[in-house]
Design a protein around this motif. Sequence first.
Motif, mmCIF file in Angstrom:
data_model
loop_
_atom_site.group_PDB
_atom_site.id
_atom_site.type_symbol
_atom_site.label_atom_id
_atom_site.label_comp_id
_atom_site.label_asym_id
_atom_site.label_seq_id
_atom_site.Cartn_x
_atom_site.Cartn_y
_atom_site.Cartn_z
ATOM 1 N N ARG A 34 0.904 -0.986 -0.149
ATOM 2 C CA ARG A 34 -0.295 -0.059 0.121
ATOM 3 C C ARG A 34 0.840 1.148 0.102
ATOM 4 N NH1 ARG A 34 -1.895 -3.456 4.097
ATOM 5 N NH2 ARG A 34 -3.986 -4.266 3.476
ATOM 6 N N ARG A 68 5.712 6.166 -3.553
ATOM 7 C CA ARG A 68 4.082 6.689 -4.910
ATOM 8 C C ARG A 68 5.217 6.010 -6.121
ATOM 9 N NH1 ARG A 68 0.693 9.391 -7.210
ATOM 10 N NH2 ARG A 68 0.779 9.471 -9.407
ATOM 11 N N GLY A 107 -7.103 1.498 -6.193
ATOM 12 C CA GLY A 107 -7.486 2.885 -6.082
ATOM 13 C C GLY A 107 -7.813 4.095 -7.059
ATOM 14 N N ARG A 108 -7.932 5.094 -7.526
ATOM 15 C CA ARG A 108 -8.712 5.368 -8.563
ATOM 16 C C ARG A 108 -9.742 5.162 -9.669
ATOM 17 N NH1 ARG A 108 -10.088 10.674 -11.600
ATOM 18 N NH2 ARG A 108 -7.934 10.462 -12.411
ATOM 19 N N VAL A 109 -11.018 4.944 -9.454
ATOM 20 C CA VAL A 109 -11.693 3.839 -10.426
ATOM 21 C C VAL A 109 -11.575 5.495 -11.531
ATOM 22 C CG1 VAL A 109 -13.973 2.885 -11.704
ATOM 23 C CG2 VAL A 109 -12.462 2.241 -8.922
ATOM 24 N N VAL A 110 -12.450 4.752 -12.798
ATOM 25 C CA VAL A 110 -12.621 5.915 -14.209
ATOM 26 C C VAL A 110 -13.675 5.628 -14.365
ATOM 27 C CG1 VAL A 110 -11.436 6.912 -15.944
ATOM 28 C CG2 VAL A 110 -10.307 6.743 -14.257
ATOM 29 N N VAL A 116 -17.713 1.068 -14.813
ATOM 30 C CA VAL A 116 -15.884 1.109 -13.818
ATOM 31 C C VAL A 116 -15.419 0.423 -15.848
ATOM 32 C CG1 VAL A 116 -13.880 -0.358 -13.510
ATOM 33 C CG2 VAL A 116 -15.928 0.174 -12.423
ATOM 34 N N ILE A 119 -9.504 1.403 -13.548
ATOM 35 C CA ILE A 119 -8.457 1.611 -12.122
ATOM 36 C C ILE A 119 -7.367 2.543 -12.058
ATOM 37 C CG2 ILE A 119 -7.665 1.481 -10.261
ATOM 38 C CD1 ILE A 119 -9.346 -1.190 -9.651
ATOM 39 N N ARG A 120 -6.569 3.397 -12.312
ATOM 40 C CA ARG A 120 -6.093 4.234 -12.367
ATOM 41 C C ARG A 120 -4.952 5.008 -11.007
ATOM 42 N NH1 ARG A 120 -6.357 10.292 -15.058
ATOM 43 N NH2 ARG A 120 -4.498 10.241 -14.385
ATOM 44 N N ASP A 121 -4.352 5.871 -11.120
ATOM 45 C CA ASP A 121 -3.476 5.946 -9.663
ATOM 46 C C ASP A 121 -3.622 4.972 -8.629
ATOM 47 O OD1 ASP A 121 -3.352 8.280 -10.486
ATOM 48 O OD2 ASP A 121 -4.943 9.065 -9.922
ATOM 49 N N VAL A 122 -3.324 3.356 -9.185
ATOM 50 C CA VAL A 122 -3.403 2.263 -8.598
ATOM 51 C C VAL A 122 -2.532 2.003 -7.119
ATOM 52 C CG1 VAL A 122 -2.955 -0.412 -7.816
ATOM 53 C CG2 VAL A 122 -4.186 1.253 -10.146
ATOM 54 N N SER A 123 -3.347 2.014 -5.844
ATOM 55 C CA SER A 123 -1.813 2.336 -4.872
ATOM 56 C C SER A 123 -2.134 1.390 -3.769
ATOM 57 C CB SER A 123 -2.415 3.281 -3.756
ATOM 58 O OG SER A 123 -4.106 3.577 -3.434
#
Length: 409
Positions: A34, A68, A107-110, A116, A119-123
């Motif tokens: 994470r 990151r 992460g952030r879903v587009v 859907v 997913i971008r900006d996978v964290s």
Amino acid sequence: MLASVFAHLPASIRGILESLPVNLRSGLEEIRVRQDRPLEIVFDRRCAFVTREGLTDADASRAYRPSREECKSLLELLTRHSFYSFEEELKRGFITIPGGHRVGLAGRVVLEGGSVKHIRDVSSFNIRIARELPGAGKPVLPHLLDREADTVHHTLLISPPQLGKTTLIRDLARMISSGEAAFPAAGGEGSPGGAGASPSGGSRTGTSDGPGLSGGTGSTGISPAGVGAGPEAGSRGSVPRPPAQHSARRSAGWKVGIVDERSEIAASERGVPRFDLGPRTDVLDGCPKAEGMMMMIRSMSPEVLIVDEIGRQEDAEAIREALHAGIRIIATAHGRDLGDVLRRPALRELLESGVFGRYVILGRSAAGGRRVQVLDGDGRQLAVFGAYRAPAEEKPGGWETLFSTGGRG
């Protein structure tokens, strides 16, 4: 098996995990990465944070925190530096890497049109370690054999996540395909229902089923009429069964077809399974379950069809088509018990129509150990097995029979 996982990790994280003790690495179940948060592992049903020095610690404040850049590098390694070629996988929230290991993503879903897109900006990454355990299905399989029809019962395997259901069906596929499920001479010693039939070293007397599992109709209190309703649960429709004493006995395995939507069962690479699934097994890799079942029926003429994690209406309809074609089904579903499965409309209809002749329920005992319970199509208990570990109990690691009908269900 860990080598294929570590090859997808950034050098910094890989070095930390390689510093873990060998016995701990061998028992890894999950690696959780994470961004800017503690590195965590799950092993032997326990969890712990990992320090920069490769030590486990219960205190999250001392754990290594991936940056990151490390998370970005991890995603690039998982997608082979081609993010957009994995768009379909990213839409579903996971990537399967060589070896059958599934990596969950958050992460952030587009969204696109309210659905859907990816997913971008996978964290967050949850790397689940897949393992091949030959023999995992050995005590269970005798209770799944349909001696009268000289085949296997339609079987539903029910389990919460992380209790080994995919590992179990993988080994059942291997045994059924290779002929380890073949019937001995009727009534002979060691045959299902014959003398010495206990599948894992002799059952205990009595009906105790071990902690955390109930007897009779299983852990849900469902009456037999509610589960096994309909003619001959687990049979091929109205086709009459020959008497057991006149059945032809198998000396070789059955043709097995596997629809491996998530590439977990077979761990296929370029269409070739990397796990041992037996010599008579064909795999459709990365194919949606319902469509894949119909493709298998039309093209590969399987005798036994295996599919993981059913639950949608289209899955149920495909299973009915397989039944009409005379094909035996072994499927899995998420749940703690039959009650959980019955709360899902598509599966409830299947169960109440008496499709399945056997239910295999994976769970944990009060002490935290694994338990496998086998029920017949009416919900009556046939066997319970408990896992034990070596060398603490001075036995080879495996299963202990807590209760068994000896395959005579």
